[in-house]
Design an enzyme around this catalytic site. Structure first.
Site, PDB file in Angstrom:
ATOM      1  N   GLY A  72       0.810  -1.217   0.000  1.00 45.34           N
ATOM      2  CA  GLY A  72       0.000   0.000   0.000  1.00 45.34           C
ATOM      3  C   GLY A  72       0.844   1.268   0.000  1.00 45.34           C
ATOM      4  N   THR A  73       1.907   1.260   0.769  1.00 44.92           N
ATOM      5  CA  THR A  73       2.720   2.475   0.883  1.00 44.92           C
ATOM      6  C   THR A  73       3.365   2.840  -0.448  1.00 44.92           C
ATOM      7  OG1 THR A  73       3.117   2.219   3.243  1.00 44.92           O
ATOM      8  CG2 THR A  73       4.759   3.456   2.010  1.00 44.92           C
ATOM      9  N   ASN A 152      -8.130   4.066   8.363  1.00 44.85           N
ATOM     10  CA  ASN A 152      -7.537   2.866   8.947  1.00 44.85           C
ATOM     11  C   ASN A 152      -7.619   2.828  10.463  1.00 44.85           C
ATOM     12  OD1 ASN A 152      -5.693   5.094   8.614  1.00 44.85           O
ATOM     13  ND2 ASN A 152      -4.099   3.769   9.417  1.00 44.85           N
ATOM     14  N   THR A 238      11.998  -6.621 -11.376  1.00 45.63           N
ATOM     15  CA  THR A 238      11.466  -7.979 -11.426  1.00 45.63           C
ATOM     16  C   THR A 238      10.412  -8.134 -10.333  1.00 45.63           C
ATOM     17  OG1 THR A 238      13.569  -8.775 -12.266  1.00 45.63           O
ATOM     18  CG2 THR A 238      12.079 -10.416 -11.343  1.00 45.63           C
ATOM     19  N   CYS A 326       1.859   1.393  11.396  1.00 48.92           N
ATOM     20  CA  CYS A 326       2.854   2.230  10.717  1.00 48.92           C
ATOM     21  C   CYS A 326       3.284   3.397  11.594  1.00 48.92           C
ATOM     22  CB  CYS A 326       2.311   2.757   9.399  1.00 48.92           C
ATOM     23  SG  CYS A 326       2.157   1.464   8.166  1.00 48.92           S
TER      24      CYS A 326
END
Lengths: 389, 389
Positions: A72-73, A152, A238, A326
């Site tokens: 998400g970040t 959140n 990748t 977070c």
């Protein structure tokens, strides 16, 4: 040791189907999806299958509009910085709200240091932004609006569709941080009308460190990672194929089981909120029942420290949270709770109860009993409580 | 279907120990390492154990100097853009070489569009940069030098230590893209003297989509991801814990088995190079034997197209590559091969043979036989070859 996990906001367990898919993928010895030989094509097929699953979950018109990220970040940073940098020539003004996740807040702070101007619209006591205020904040210089789909900490769902109706005619890019919503509540980027939408795999029981960004066709953003030509030239590097395969399977199950899961989560939410008065008094529920996620209840308990409750619960093998993981280590009160008008003491007494498909009504009952005990213990040693009661 | 994988440059298989560690981690139901309850602490311990393993592999003084990323590309973008942005007030000049990976080249191109000046030092016919030329390129405005540790197409190892001796007294940040070196050849950031070093897990048989950046204590860089306080405030976002655990175990094995692996890889390299004249003629070996990775041979076969050889090999269940997988789809000749002085035709006839611990001398023999056949077939239909022979 059996732990009752009511800290789903920090981390959700992998569902068995995701575990199986990832273990199979580990044993499959996939090659690099960019390689042009047979083994590379097999890997590319697995990658694109996962992209289709995500597109299905959020109703993207085309799977090519999905860019995989490391979570998400990254997705939020990519959306906000990428849109700002790519459109700086049109203007340098961005509109947001004051209850966004730190990934949004700090990305915008970074842009501010580069000369962008940020207007932060405040929310009401239920944590809702008023679309009219967003409209009023927009100027001729505005190139981007970023409003979270759901918060959140409180679970409040924002009026995204109404805001999109404001940004669309003005051709302003609209990003929504839907990290806590995608896979939990039905999501349709066509109906919502957003241009950029961030999501994370773990929200819907996929692995952590994987997520993505929906980029509506025609939306100009600069990549955050320059390098190879992966992800339609939008994100070099990748891919984390194992994680992406896990996320794809998680998306399939989230879509298929959406209704059943919603029913289950709402049952737990109702039980928690309706039984609570039987266990403790003097508390505030910060989650507006009329528009919020089904899996979160934010609860401010007066005369206690949330951290102390969390630690006492931990001793009882119940995992809860006091705020966004977070923000762990921050001593400051949650900006979200201050924004909805809580005073400092109530903010410090806040618990975020976030449950999932793996929780039962019994878990809620066990939590409530443990909560009652810890609140009593803590209030008994609280000078403020004992003085006033 | 047994495939002989000589395309290790694009993707290496997971070693069994990494598979086992990742499957165990999947079944462990780890929580978020930032959560403060017991389950969170358990996850944080697993994360820090992996960090210690990486620090051990590259001889970092302190594990805190390791920042986990989503792979080599993020690491390179983080290093270059992060150092440039954080130090722009001191100067806006950056020195690099003309054989870097696209992640470096395109990050620098992005910075150029933001007003930075880039000087690109050329390499000799062996792909080596001359430290004196790096010294000459440095100006009073230089804030960053970025030179790759080894080249991903030719395997050439660059004189990093000598360049560090130039940058250090001038207090210029020195970054090396060591994505193809870390875990393949011994690596000691203290001896090398670099400030920033990029690596990727898959190079040493860990999962793809995971890597990291060594940041010497005191080196000023801006984060690429703003948000939460993870990774010592250097990289926001919930970690890809499963991938990081896999990388940690891969690092332990790379360190423990370094000598054995080197012996094995050099044996395969010597066999490939010494047996080659018995199978084909008119070719160039672009890999300088005196300073190169033990696991790569770059081979330009005259009068053939590398892509055609690759596809014919694929039919024989042998995977090889013609160039960096990150450049797949590009029709232009490799900038690396042009930089070492190959003409366009020879560059187009180039194969990158990259083998690993899972390959045997028999694999090399099988490849050589298949190469002989495909080269013969392709030359028989090449107008240029048939006209001149």
């Amino acid at each position: 040791m059996k732990i009752i996990n009511l800290d789903h906001i920090s981390s959700k367990p992998l569902i068995p189907e995701v575990k199986k898919a990832m273990i199979d993928a580990i044993n499959q010895d996939y090659a690099n999806p960019s390689s042009q030989h047979k083994k590379g094509e097999e890997a590319a097929e697995a990658l694109e299958k996962a992209r289709e699953s995500i597109a299905g979950l959020i109703h993207a018109e085309n799977a090519k509009e999905i860019v995989f990220t490391s979570g998400g970040t990254e997705s939020v940073n990519q959306a906000i910085k990428g849109a700002a940098w790519a459109n700086a020539e049109k203007g340098k003004h961005i509109v947001t709200t004051n209850i966004e996740h730190n990934a949004v807040i700090r990305s915008l702070r970074r842009l501010k240091s580069q000369g962008f101007k940020i207007t932060s619209v405040s929310v009401d006591s239920k944590g809702r932004v008023n679309p009219k205020e967003v409209a009023e904040a927009i100027t001729d210089e505005t190139i981007l609006v970023s409003v979270m789909h759901s918060n959140n900490e409180t679970g409040t769902i924002e009026p995204i569709q109404e805001i999109a109706e404001i940004t669309k005619p003005k051709k302003i890019i609209f990003h929504t941080d839907a990290v806590d919503s995608v896979g939990i509540v039905p999501m349709d980027v066509q109906k919502l009308g957003v241009d950029l939408l961030s999501f994370a795999s773990n929200t819907f029981y996929g692995p952590t460190g994987v997520g993505g960004l929906y980029v509506r066709r025609g939306t100009m953003i600069w990549p955050l990672f320059d390098g190879g030509v992966q992800e339609g030239n939008k994100r070099a590097g990748t891919e984390n194929l194992l994680g992406i395969i896990g996320m794809g399977v998680a998306a399939d199950h989230a879509k298929k089981n959406m209704d059943l899961r919603l029913q289950h989560l709402l049952k737990l939410k109702n039980k928690l909120v309706s039984d609570l008065p039987n266990y403790i008094d003097e508390y505030i529920i910060n989650t507006p029942m009329e528009y919020s996620l089904p899996n979160v209840v934010s609860l401010s308990v007066k005369y206690v420290e949330g951290e102390s409750v969390m630690l006492m619960m931990d001793d009882e093998n119940i995992a809860i949270s006091t705020r966004s993981a977070c923000a762990t280590g921050s001593l400051r009160a949650s900006h979200v709770l201050m924004s909805i008008g809580l005073d400092h003491a109530d903010a410090q007494g806040t618990l975020v109860i976030c449950y999932g498909v793996d929780n039962t009504e019994e878990d809620i009952a066990t939590f409530l009993k443990a909560l009652k005990n810890s609140v009593k213990t803590l209030r008994d040693i609280s000078p403020l409580y004992t003085k006033t009661h």
